[in-house]
Scaffold this motif. Sequence first.
Motif, PDB file in Angstrom:
ATOM      1  N   ASN A 192       0.826  -1.213   0.000  1.00 47.58           N
ATOM      2  CA  ASN A 192       0.000   0.000   0.000  1.00 47.58           C
ATOM      3  C   ASN A 192       0.855   1.256   0.000  1.00 47.58           C
ATOM      4  O   ASN A 192       0.556   2.239  -0.693  1.00 47.58           O
ATOM      5  CB  ASN A 192      -0.933  -0.009   1.204  1.00 47.58           C
ATOM      6  CG  ASN A 192      -2.061  -1.019   1.086  1.00 47.58           C
ATOM      7  OD1 ASN A 192      -2.456  -1.395  -0.024  1.00 47.58           O
ATOM      8  ND2 ASN A 192      -2.587  -1.472   2.217  1.00 47.58           N
ATOM      9  N   GLU A 193       1.926   1.231   0.779  1.00 45.18           N
ATOM     10  CA  GLU A 193       2.819   2.391   0.849  1.00 45.18           C
ATOM     11  C   GLU A 193       3.524   2.633  -0.489  1.00 45.18           C
ATOM     12  O   GLU A 193       3.674   3.779  -0.928  1.00 45.18           O
ATOM     13  CB  GLU A 193       3.853   2.189   1.947  1.00 45.18           C
ATOM     14  CG  GLU A 193       3.275   2.185   3.354  1.00 45.18           C
ATOM     15  CD  GLU A 193       4.271   1.729   4.405  1.00 45.18           C
ATOM     16  OE1 GLU A 193       3.953   1.833   5.608  1.00 45.18           O
ATOM     17  OE2 GLU A 193       5.369   1.261   4.039  1.00 45.18           O
ATOM     18  N   ASN A 196       0.509   3.362  -3.252  1.00 46.07           N
ATOM     19  CA  ASN A 196      -0.570   4.280  -2.895  1.00 46.07           C
ATOM     20  C   ASN A 196      -1.934   3.610  -3.052  1.00 46.07           C
ATOM     21  O   ASN A 196      -2.871   4.164  -3.634  1.00 46.07           O
ATOM     22  CB  ASN A 196      -0.510   5.550  -3.756  1.00 46.07           C
ATOM     23  CG  ASN A 196      -1.374   6.668  -3.196  1.00 46.07           C
ATOM     24  OD1 ASN A 196      -1.621   6.737  -1.990  1.00 46.07           O
ATOM     25  ND2 ASN A 196      -1.832   7.560  -4.068  1.00 46.07           N
TER      26      ASN A 196
END
Length: 359
Positions: A192-193, A196
């Motif tokens: 996710n990091e 995004n």
Amino acid sequence: MPNTLSRATLSTVAVASAFTLVTACGSAPEDSASGGSDSGDFTPCMVSDSGGFDDKSFNQLSYEGLQTAAGELNVEPITVQSNSPTDYTPNLNNLVDQGCGLVVTVGFALADATKEAAEQNTDVNFAIVDDSSIELDNVKPLTYDTAQSAFLAGYAAASYSKTNTVGTFGGSQFPTVTIFMDGFADGVKYFNEQKNRDVRVIGWDVDAQNGSFTGGFEANEVAKNTAQGLIDQNADVIFPVGGPIYQSAAQAIRDANRPIALIGADADVYVSDPSVSDLVLTSVTKGLATSTEQVVKAVGDGSFDNTPYVGTLENDGVGIAPFHDFESQIDPALQGELDTIRAGIIDGSITVTSPSSPN
């Protein structure tokens, strides 16, 4: 597409019926305790936990490592299968009485019985899989930092997911189970990091250290219902951690009649259990066969030591399996990303930790 992570994949074969198998507290045939000519009278032995040697998981993999080493040393091993926890102590005593030079106990559940037997029999060497709590000169712990490899699987699951929801659940809430779940959830978070995105993990909360557990390691209705609970929340990747409970998850997936992928634990489940191979995205593997083989051969060669073995990505003691039938369905860039992450974990630029990681 090449899969460089497959170096750590465990190739699991069926447990051959020709090997001697002693169930519960039965006695082995008299000639089973005699070693081959290459290693004198050395007899390597093994006690399973209650999952049995045909669990297509960590008991079976450890068994295969024992058999491989015994074959190379030209000795005849003795194996004793436990049907319940009450069998652990008598099974250990049974093997000690038969003159075993090494007793491998499979699983942290045997820690108390192993420690007691080792304290009472200081002339016998022991090794225990998935436990590092025993500090004795004649006990070698075999442990695995599966948070590292589960991190890769979590990243892959998040990349594959079409519903932006992936789930995990365990057998019992033990460190050897939750370490997988920690790594998996952290791998999703890292995805996710990096991308995004907002793929969510259900079934395990890393910060709170709580989640979904079946209360045991049996493939049963409870395990199936637990998997169904994740499916009902729209998970399209499920990671069951705890031996045969993946079989119940596979049943729930088939009943759902929609695309849901399964992630295996310990073994490359695509190989070890062809009945579910069409569902397996990948597996988080542990070098159980290799580490067991190494300790058996060390004792046979007279070079036993009690230094704990810790399987990592760097020493190929943990890893993830190939994507097999799913290779055409994953993002073409995924394998390269996983190779980069793997290298980052090894060189320390990507930190993967779990409260349950081996020291």
